[in-house]
Design a protein around this motif. Sequence first.
Motif, PDB file in Angstrom:
ATOM      1  N   GLN A  28      39.185  28.291  30.957  1.00  0.00           N
ATOM      2  CA  GLN A  28      39.018  29.381  31.925  1.00  0.00           C
ATOM      3  C   GLN A  28      37.761  29.179  32.755  1.00  0.00           C
ATOM      4  O   GLN A  28      37.764  29.374  33.976  1.00  0.00           O
ATOM      5  N   ALA A 215      44.844  29.964  30.181  1.00  0.00           N
ATOM      6  CA  ALA A 215      43.718  30.170  31.095  1.00  0.00           C
ATOM      7  C   ALA A 215      44.202  30.673  32.447  1.00  0.00           C
ATOM      8  O   ALA A 215      43.620  31.601  33.030  1.00  0.00           O
ATOM      9  N   ALA A 219      43.487  34.454  34.209  1.00  0.00           N
ATOM     10  CA  ALA A 219      42.940  34.639  35.555  1.00  0.00           C
ATOM     11  C   ALA A 219      43.872  35.492  36.405  1.00  0.00           C
ATOM     12  O   ALA A 219      43.432  36.342  37.184  1.00  0.00           O
ATOM     13  N   HIS A 310      40.650  37.282  28.172  1.00  0.00           N
ATOM     14  CA  HIS A 310      39.844  36.757  29.269  1.00  0.00           C
ATOM     15  C   HIS A 310      38.424  36.488  28.778  1.00  0.00           C
ATOM     16  O   HIS A 310      37.877  37.268  28.001  1.00  0.00           O
TER      17      HIS A 310
END
Length: 371
Positions: A28, A215, A219, A310
């Motif tokens: 990420q 990832a 996002a 996240h």
Amino acid sequence: MLEINGAVEAEWPDEGVAAHYGDPVREQRAMTAAGPGGRPLQTPAEKGGQALVDRSNRGVVKVAGQDRLSWLHSLTSQDLERLAPGSTKEALILSPQGHLEHHLTLTDDGTATWIHVEPHTAKALVDYLNSMRFMLRVEVEDLTGELVVQTLAGPLPAEGGVISRTEAADLLSATLLEDVGAVAVTQNPFGIDLIVPPEATERLAATFPVAGLWAFEAARIAARVPRPGLDTDHKTLPHEIGLIDSAVHMNKGCYRGQETVARIHNLGHPPRRLVFLHLDGSVDRLPAHGSPLTLEDGTQVGFVGSAARHFELGPIGLGLIKRSVDVSATLLADGVAAAQEVVVSPEAGANVKVTLRRDSVPQPPSDRKML
């Protein structure tokens, strides 16, 4: 790219590509404009905040022929009749009742229109398009597997957000496109999509750090962007998930489902709305896709679409709930406490205000006797 060391295959609907390569948090960060502790990205491995995401499970469709743009214009929600070569558009194919059936990301190169769609949907799209050809000069090809989608994602804001299309274009090298044999390039809220031969993925993976679907999805959710097929169901209307601005042209001619879109946009409200979910971080699991969203008293008011962890925001998700739910109500997502954040307003739609003025209504003659 499942042959890369550490790759773990994703589950439905993303079978065939990597969920991660051993370190989802690092992956990420590779897509963001800041590294650990908020420092600027600067090491060669971080590649300036861009990472390669294998999305080769997406369907790829080519439409050729002189009538292709006017034909697609008539079938979809988007104004495509004068689509400029190299530009990117989103478009929807709706049911006669206005429900979402297909979400298309497309571009035109001057001789053909290139489309990529959600996994497992290309065949149904091609079958529908072929059923609507009639005598028009168009040719439709399903090139899924023969060509694949590879995404260069980032650099994205660490706290969640999108990249501007201007920024994405500036990061693209013409030499790179030629080297990997890209047949088309589209832009998405998170970067650049390359449609390339499968053998090009090895060259791209040697050039950019890789990031898995976990990832990329984290996002996407952080940016409050819904994914058709995950954050939708068979009854979803474009207004409910906020696709009106990006994928629907409100001033174009007739297309299937337009009556419903126009009615909601001008006079009514969609029955449901998309919400962003801040999930309880003390729980060691994420709510499952499709699991119920309930009020604290157990009343079901919607369902969970997608959820992820996240690296900055913690556990997050997207859900679709009834419009009537109070915007301050605490929800339970598959039993996990969730604070909702409005993505689509309860007041979405009803853009035309009708005001009846008494002096505009014809009055009966003064000598007329009323019953």
